[in-house]
Design a protein around this motif. Sequence first.
Motif, PDB file in Angstrom:
ATOM      1  N   ILE A  67      40.250  20.837  49.774  1.00  0.00           N
ATOM      2  CA  ILE A  67      41.363  21.588  50.374  1.00  0.00           C
ATOM      3  C   ILE A  67      42.663  21.367  49.608  1.00  0.00           C
ATOM      4  CG2 ILE A  67      42.849  21.750  52.418  1.00  0.00           C
ATOM      5  CD1 ILE A  67      40.273  21.270  54.090  1.00  0.00           C
ATOM      6  N   THR A  68      42.937  20.139  49.212  1.00  0.00           N
ATOM      7  CA  THR A  68      44.193  19.871  48.510  1.00  0.00           C
ATOM      8  C   THR A  68      44.258  20.546  47.147  1.00  0.00           C
ATOM      9  OG1 THR A  68      43.405  17.773  47.596  1.00  0.00           O
ATOM     10  CG2 THR A  68      44.601  17.680  49.692  1.00  0.00           C
ATOM     11  N   GLY A  69      43.102  20.912  46.606  1.00  0.00           N
ATOM     12  CA  GLY A  69      43.076  21.608  45.331  1.00  0.00           C
ATOM     13  C   GLY A  69      43.220  23.120  45.448  1.00  0.00           C
ATOM     14  N   MET A  70      43.267  23.630  46.679  1.00  0.00           N
ATOM     15  CA  MET A  70      43.347  25.080  46.890  1.00  0.00           C
ATOM     16  C   MET A  70      44.780  25.586  46.771  1.00  0.00           C
ATOM     17  SD  MET A  70      41.191  25.806  50.295  1.00  0.00           S
ATOM     18  CE  MET A  70      39.487  25.377  50.476  1.00  0.00           C
ATOM     19  N   THR A  71      44.905  26.850  46.373  1.00  0.00           N
ATOM     20  CA  THR A  71      46.193  27.516  46.484  1.00  0.00           C
ATOM     21  C   THR A  71      46.352  27.960  47.940  1.00  0.00           C
ATOM     22  OG1 THR A  71      45.262  29.696  46.036  1.00  0.00           O
ATOM     23  CG2 THR A  71      46.033  28.411  44.127  1.00  0.00           C
ATOM     24  N   CYS A  72      47.555  28.288  48.338  1.00  0.00           N
ATOM     25  CA  CYS A  72      47.798  28.751  49.712  1.00  0.00           C
ATOM     26  C   CYS A  72      47.005  30.012  50.013  1.00  0.00           C
ATOM     27  CB  CYS A  72      49.283  28.995  49.951  1.00  0.00           C
ATOM     28  SG  CYS A  72      50.263  27.485  49.942  1.00  0.00           S
ATOM     29  N   LEU A  92      39.929  31.591  52.886  1.00  0.00           N
ATOM     30  CA  LEU A  92      38.799  30.796  53.358  1.00  0.00           C
ATOM     31  C   LEU A  92      38.850  30.609  54.870  1.00  0.00           C
ATOM     32  CD1 LEU A  92      36.283  29.150  52.757  1.00  0.00           C
ATOM     33  CD2 LEU A  92      37.780  27.194  52.297  1.00  0.00           C
ATOM     34  N   TYR A  93      40.033  30.363  55.412  1.00  0.00           N
ATOM     35  CA  TYR A  93      40.180  30.215  56.854  1.00  0.00           C
ATOM     36  C   TYR A  93      39.692  31.489  57.560  1.00  0.00           C
ATOM     37  CZ  TYR A  93      42.153  29.760  61.467  1.00  0.00           C
ATOM     38  OH  TYR A  93      42.303  29.718  62.834  1.00  0.00           O
ATOM     39  N   ARG A  94      40.114  32.632  57.059  1.00  0.00           N
ATOM     40  CA  ARG A  94      39.688  33.900  57.671  1.00  0.00           C
ATOM     41  C   ARG A  94      38.175  34.066  57.617  1.00  0.00           C
ATOM     42  NH1 ARG A  94      43.470  36.368  54.259  1.00  0.00           N
ATOM     43  NH2 ARG A  94      45.508  35.984  55.095  1.00  0.00           N
ATOM     44  N   GLU A  95      37.569  33.701  56.477  1.00  0.00           N
ATOM     45  CA  GLU A  95      36.116  33.805  56.334  1.00  0.00           C
ATOM     46  C   GLU A  95      35.393  32.888  57.320  1.00  0.00           C
ATOM     47  OE1 GLU A  95      35.115  32.920  52.293  1.00  0.00           O
ATOM     48  OE2 GLU A  95      36.200  34.645  51.520  1.00  0.00           O
ATOM     49  N   LEU A  96      35.938  31.710  57.559  1.00  0.00           N
ATOM     50  CA  LEU A  96      35.266  30.742  58.418  1.00  0.00           C
ATOM     51  C   LEU A  96      35.493  30.996  59.918  1.00  0.00           C
ATOM     52  CD1 LEU A  96      35.951  27.443  56.466  1.00  0.00           C
ATOM     53  CD2 LEU A  96      33.761  28.622  56.699  1.00  0.00           C
ATOM     54  N   PHE A  97      36.668  31.469  60.280  1.00  0.00           N
ATOM     55  CA  PHE A  97      37.025  31.486  61.699  1.00  0.00           C
ATOM     56  C   PHE A  97      37.312  32.855  62.297  1.00  0.00           C
ATOM     57  CE2 PHE A  97      38.147  27.249  60.133  1.00  0.00           C
ATOM     58  CZ  PHE A  97      37.330  26.490  60.955  1.00  0.00           C
ATOM     59  N   GLU A  98      37.335  33.910  61.504  1.00  0.00           N
ATOM     60  CA  GLU A  98      37.612  35.232  62.098  1.00  0.00           C
ATOM     61  C   GLU A  98      36.385  36.091  62.098  1.00  0.00           C
ATOM     62  OE1 GLU A  98      41.027  36.875  60.125  1.00  0.00           O
ATOM     63  OE2 GLU A  98      42.343  35.420  61.067  1.00  0.00           O
TER      64      GLU A  98
END
Length: 61
Positions: free
Chosen positions: A44-49, A55-61
């Motif tokens: 996660i710390t290596g990700m861009t905003c 990724l959040y949208r893919e996992l939780f929406e």
Amino acid sequence: MTLTEARTIDTVSEFYKSMNARESRGKDEQERLYLRILMITDYITGMTCNHAKKLYRELFE
């Protein structure tokens, strides 16, 4: 492991997974859990905003 945990692990690159597998050998379950948490944190710390939001949208929406 929950579905969300499994999906999260699936998104992690093979580099992080192989590093985690190597470090986890011979460790008990509590230590392996800690190492998985570190693996996800490092990823996660290596990700861009923008990548993190996608990724959040893919996992939780």
